[in-house]
Design a protein around this motif. Structure first.
Motif, PDB file in Angstrom:
ATOM      1  N   UNK A  62       0.852  -1.346   0.009  1.00 31.15           N
ATOM      2  CA  UNK A  62      -0.027  -0.018   0.002  1.00 31.15           C
ATOM      3  C   UNK A  62       0.708   1.367  -0.155  1.00 31.15           C
ATOM      4  N   UNK A  63       1.866   1.238   0.817  1.00 28.79           N
ATOM      5  CA  UNK A  63       2.867   2.301   0.845  1.00 28.79           C
ATOM      6  C   UNK A  63       3.609   2.848  -0.252  1.00 28.79           C
ATOM      7  N   UNK A  64       3.856   1.639  -1.092  1.00 28.28           N
ATOM      8  CA  UNK A  64       4.606   1.696  -2.312  1.00 28.28           C
ATOM      9  C   UNK A  64       3.776   1.905  -3.338  1.00 28.28           C
ATOM     10  N   UNK A  65       2.493   1.479  -3.515  1.00 33.94           N
ATOM     11  CA  UNK A  65       1.614   2.040  -4.484  1.00 33.94           C
ATOM     12  C   UNK A  65       1.313   3.394  -4.572  1.00 33.94           C
ATOM     13  N   UNK A  66       1.088   4.275  -3.278  1.00 35.22           N
ATOM     14  CA  UNK A  66       0.885   5.360  -3.349  1.00 35.22           C
ATOM     15  C   UNK A  66       1.781   6.333  -4.243  1.00 35.22           C
ATOM     16  N   UNK A  67       2.928   5.971  -4.142  1.00 33.88           N
ATOM     17  CA  UNK A  67       4.154   6.655  -4.682  1.00 33.88           C
ATOM     18  C   UNK A  67       5.522   6.043  -4.477  1.00 33.88           C
ATOM     19  N   UNK A  68       6.457   6.055  -5.371  1.00 31.15           N
ATOM     20  CA  UNK A  68       7.621   5.334  -5.174  1.00 31.15           C
ATOM     21  C   UNK A  68       8.079   5.734  -3.781  1.00 31.15           C
ATOM     22  N   UNK A  69       8.623   4.745  -2.993  1.00 32.20           N
ATOM     23  CA  UNK A  69       9.495   5.368  -1.830  1.00 32.20           C
ATOM     24  C   UNK A  69      10.600   4.747  -1.772  1.00 32.20           C
ATOM     25  N   UNK A  70      11.711   5.231  -0.819  1.00 35.76           N
ATOM     26  CA  UNK A  70      12.807   4.480  -0.680  1.00 35.76           C
ATOM     27  C   UNK A  70      12.667   3.499   0.636  1.00 35.76           C
ATOM     28  N   UNK A  71      13.482   2.417   0.624  1.00 33.81           N
ATOM     29  CA  UNK A  71      13.392   1.447   1.605  1.00 33.81           C
ATOM     30  C   UNK A  71      13.424   2.021   2.937  1.00 33.81           C
ATOM     31  N   UNK A  72      14.190   3.017   3.086  1.00 28.94           N
ATOM     32  CA  UNK A  72      14.593   3.499   4.527  1.00 28.94           C
ATOM     33  C   UNK A  72      12.865   4.162   4.979  1.00 28.94           C
ATOM     34  N   UNK A  73      12.384   4.867   4.117  1.00 31.95           N
ATOM     35  CA  UNK A  73      10.877   5.293   4.273  1.00 31.95           C
ATOM     36  C   UNK A  73      10.076   4.268   4.546  1.00 31.95           C
ATOM     37  N   UNK A  74      10.045   3.431   3.760  1.00 38.48           N
ATOM     38  CA  UNK A  74       9.120   2.396   3.939  1.00 38.48           C
ATOM     39  C   UNK A  74       9.183   1.640   5.337  1.00 38.48           C
ATOM     40  N   UNK A  75      10.351   1.200   5.787  1.00 41.19           N
ATOM     41  CA  UNK A  75      10.703   0.756   6.921  1.00 41.19           C
ATOM     42  C   UNK A  75      10.092   1.581   8.113  1.00 41.19           C
ATOM     43  N   UNK A  76      10.379   2.978   8.074  1.00 46.65           N
ATOM     44  CA  UNK A  76      10.113   3.886   9.054  1.00 46.65           C
ATOM     45  C   UNK A  76       8.442   3.992   8.926  1.00 46.65           C
ATOM     46  N   UNK A  77       7.898   4.166   7.897  1.00 45.13           N
ATOM     47  CA  UNK A  77       6.432   4.255   7.782  1.00 45.13           C
ATOM     48  C   UNK A  77       5.676   3.318   8.120  1.00 45.13           C
ATOM     49  N   UNK A  78       6.136   2.114   8.065  1.00 41.77           N
ATOM     50  CA  UNK A  78       5.372   0.829   8.328  1.00 41.77           C
ATOM     51  C   UNK A  78       5.738   0.245   9.680  1.00 41.77           C
ATOM     52  N   UNK A  79       6.901   0.998  10.368  1.00 42.78           N
ATOM     53  CA  UNK A  79       7.114   0.728  11.631  1.00 42.78           C
ATOM     54  C   UNK A  79       7.716  -0.375  11.882  1.00 42.78           C
ATOM     55  N   UNK A  80       8.460  -1.075  11.074  1.00 42.49           N
ATOM     56  CA  UNK A  80       9.263  -2.381  10.962  1.00 42.49           C
ATOM     57  C   UNK A  80      10.722  -2.087  10.939  1.00 42.49           C
ATOM     58  N   UNK A  81      11.538  -3.141  11.390  1.00 44.38           N
ATOM     59  CA  UNK A  81      12.604  -3.096  11.360  1.00 44.38           C
ATOM     60  C   UNK A  81      13.301  -3.108   9.766  1.00 44.38           C
ATOM     61  N   UNK A  82      14.433  -2.578   9.508  1.00 41.85           N
ATOM     62  CA  UNK A  82      14.742  -2.559   8.258  1.00 41.85           C
ATOM     63  C   UNK A  82      14.808  -3.919   7.508  1.00 41.85           C
ATOM     64  N   UNK A  83      15.766  -4.896   8.449  1.00 40.87           N
ATOM     65  CA  UNK A  83      15.913  -6.320   7.861  1.00 40.87           C
ATOM     66  C   UNK A  83      14.493  -6.958   7.633  1.00 40.87           C
ATOM     67  N   UNK A  84      13.367  -6.810   8.519  1.00 39.40           N
ATOM     68  CA  UNK A  84      12.114  -7.307   8.134  1.00 39.40           C
ATOM     69  C   UNK A  84      11.849  -6.742   6.927  1.00 39.40           C
TER      70      UNK A  84
END
Length: 125
Positions: A62-84
Motif C-alpha cells: 500500500x505504501x509503495x503503491x501510493x508513490x515510489x518510496x525509498x526502502x528507509x522510508x518504507x521501514x519507517x512508515x511501516x514501523x518495522x525493522x529494516x531487515x524485516x
C-alpha cells in the motif's frame, strides 16, 4: 495464558509477533536483489487473484503503491525493522507486486558547484 501463567500479549500493545514469524524465519530476501536504503520501490497493481499477503506485506505494498518510496522510508512508515522490510520486499518482488530502481550512484549526481551557480543565477533574476 501459556505455560507458567505467562501471557503471549501485552495489554497496551496487543498480541506480540516475533520478527522471525513475519519473515518465515528468513534473515535475507529470497531473491538476488539487495535493497539499499535509498533503493526506490514502486508498487504494481495487485491482480484480483494475486497471492495472499501478510498484513505487513499488504501495508508495504500500500505504501509503495501510493508513490515510489525509498526502502528507509518504507521501514519507517511501516514501523518495522529494516531487515524485516528487506525480506518482505523480496517476497513482494518475487510475486511481481513491486519493482525497484537502484539509487543513483554519487558519481552520476550533478556537481554541487554547478547546482549552486544555477540557484544563484535564478535568484539573480
Amino acid at each position: 495464558m501459556t505455560e507458567h501463567g505467562r501471557r503471549w500479549y501485552d495489554d497496551e500493545a496487543g498480541p506480540l509477533v516475533r520478527l522471525y514469524a513475519m519473515t518465515s524465519g528468513r534473515a535475507r530476501p529470497a531473491g538476488s536483489e539487495t535493497f539499499d536504503l535509498m533503493t526506490l520501490v514502486h508498487g504494481r497493481t495487485r491482480p484480483e487473484r494475486g497471492p495472499v499477503l501478510s498484513p505487513e506485506e499488504s501495508e508495504i505494498h500500500r505504501l509503495c503503491s501510493a508513490r515510489p518510496r525509498p526502502v528507509a522510508d518504507i521501514a519507517s512508515d511501516a514501523g518495522l525493522p529494516l531487515a524485516v522490510v528487506r525480506v518482505l520486499l523480496g517476497n513482494l518482488l518475487e510475486a511481481g507486486l513491486v519493482r525497484v530502481s537502484p539509487p543513483v550512484p554519487p558519481a552520476q549526481l550533478p556537481d554541487q558547484r554547478v547546482l549552486k551557480r544555477v540557484i544563484d543565477g535564478l535568484r539573480a533574476l
